[in-house]
Design a protein around this motif. Structure first.
Motif, short mmCIF file in Angstrom:
data_model
loop_
_atom_site.label_atom_id
_atom_site.label_comp_id
_atom_site.label_asym_id
_atom_site.label_seq_id
_atom_site.Cartn_x
_atom_site.Cartn_y
_atom_site.Cartn_z
N GLY A 50 32.51 41.70 44.69
CA GLY A 50 32.31 42.59 45.97
C GLY A 50 33.14 42.26 47.26
N MET A 51 31.89 42.03 48.10
CA MET A 51 31.87 41.63 49.15
C MET A 51 32.79 39.91 49.00
SD MET A 51 32.11 43.42 52.06
CE MET A 51 32.03 42.47 53.23
N PHE A 52 31.58 39.14 48.02
CA PHE A 52 32.20 37.64 47.79
C PHE A 52 33.50 37.80 48.13
CE2 PHE A 52 32.86 33.76 45.84
CZ PHE A 52 32.60 32.91 46.46
N GLY A 53 34.30 38.68 46.42
CA GLY A 53 35.67 38.31 45.69
C GLY A 53 36.84 39.19 47.60
N ALA A 54 36.07 39.57 47.74
CA ALA A 54 36.97 40.31 49.43
C ALA A 54 37.05 39.14 50.52
CB ALA A 54 36.66 41.32 50.55
N GLY A 55 36.21 37.66 51.09
CA GLY A 55 36.34 37.20 52.11
C GLY A 55 37.16 35.14 50.38
N LEU A 56 37.31 35.62 49.67
CA LEU A 56 37.75 34.67 48.58
C LEU A 56 38.91 34.81 48.93
CD1 LEU A 56 37.54 32.02 46.83
CD2 LEU A 56 37.00 33.69 45.22
N ALA A 57 39.62 36.14 48.54
CA ALA A 57 40.85 36.63 48.66
C ALA A 57 41.37 36.05 49.43
CB ALA A 57 40.64 37.81 48.34
N THR A 58 40.73 37.02 50.90
CA THR A 58 40.84 36.02 52.23
C THR A 58 41.47 34.61 52.46
OG1 THR A 58 40.17 38.48 53.39
CG2 THR A 58 40.98 36.22 54.45
#
Length: 325
Positions: free
Chosen positions: A204-212
């Motif tokens: 989810g949102m944590f994945g978006a931040g982690l990928a960035t």
């Protein structure tokens, strides 16, 4: 001054760059410098649009949380550009005078100054994460999502900030193409990595931040810069090997081997950190978002190995291109 100028004697690549940046015709020079910068900006815009699309699939609250995190990212980037652009202008003047010694000192000073400040900013942001999210306009609904997105970005704040030190420094040295590769590669990888982390791994949102955080950090970019500088430092020796009849592949092999070894060591270290911290991260995420089911550590390690393989292939190609050039 004679001693300073003598540091560049015998470095054919430096002399060629000096000729290109000083007495060469201005029109072609502007074109060679501007086109890579434009391409990098286009890639950056494409990444921002893609990021907005992926995050938007998570809902309007997620899109708002991404907007809340944007000022933090811009502030980190601004500090990097502050030192990078400031040092880059002076470095360009020093390179015009062939004062390589002081130019190298300025690069080092700018990097460590930005790195130190961003460490303070990242640590302060992590300690004051909830007040920071509320100060940036988070509502009770948006705040948990904003925290998920900001956490990995603040962890890599020193690396993210440092990338924007090297970006203008490279361009002021006439290395616009290298700057484009460094900035553009992370954005392109992020476009493909973000949906994997958000949807395939169900982060989810944590994945978006982690990928960035992964793609905008300098785990790749700093290695790229160090390899290019190492080849530059040994340019005279490489030219001699060319004259002796050594093929490009044989000259590039030691650099490529070192790059792959460092990539693998970084991946192994990341696997160890992932294994040791996974239970803690899982509990934190479960506290922030009840019902959250993170992907297992094995799947995270596998996805990071794919990134390691991709980075190694990019490094091998870039080093071979640099040797050939």
């Amino acid at each position: 001054m004679a001693d300073e100028a003598s540091t560049t004697t015998g470095n054919t690549k430096t002399d060629a760059a000096f000729v290109e940046m000083t007495p060469a015709p201005l029109g072609p020079l502007i074109t060679r410098m501007s086109v890579p910068a434009v391409i990098a900006n286009v890639i950056g815009v494409a990444y921002n649009l893609t990021d907005t699309f992926y995050v938007g699939r998570l809902g309007t609250a997620a899109s708002a949380a991404s907007g809340v995190a944007m000022p933090v990212m811009v502030a980190i980037q601004a500090f990097g550009l502050l030192f990078g652009a400031g040092a880059g202008n002076k470095i360009a003047v020093l390179l015009g005078k062939k004062n390589m010694t002081l130019a190298k000192k300025l690069v080092t000073t700018a990097f460590f100054a930005a790195f130190a400040i961003s460490v303070v900013l990242g640590a302060a942001g992590l300690l004051l994460l909830h007040p920071l999210a509320r100060a940036l306009g988070s509502t009770p609904t948006i705040e948990p999502l904003a925290i998920k997105y900001l956490t990995p970005l603040l962890w890599v704040a020193p690396l993210y900030c440092s990338s924007y030190v090297f970006d203008p420094v490279l361009r002021f040295q006439g290395r616009a193409k290298e700057s484009m590769i460094g900035i553009g590669a992370g954005a392109i990888v992020n476009i493909g990595l973000e949906p994997v982390f958000i949807f395939a791994l169900h982060l989810g949102m944590f994945g978006a931040g982690l990928a960035t955080a992964i793609c905008e950090s300098l785990s790749f970019f700093l290695l790229l810069i160090s390899i290019l500088l190492l080849i530059e430092k040994n340019r005279y020796k490489n030219d001699t090997l060319h004259q002796l009849g050594y093929p490009d592949s044989r000259i590039a092999l030691p650099y490529q081997t070192m790059a792959v070894v460092v990539d693998v060591l970084v991946w192994l270290a990341a696997c160890v950190v992932t294994y040791l911290t996974y239970p803690i991260v899982a509990r934190i995420m479960a506290t922030i978002s009840p019902g959250f089911e993170p992907a297992g550590p094995g799947l995270l390690m596998l996805s990071s190995f794919v990134l390691c393989l991709l980075f190694s292939l990019i490094h091998i190609w870039l080093i071979r291109s640099k040797i050939r050039h």
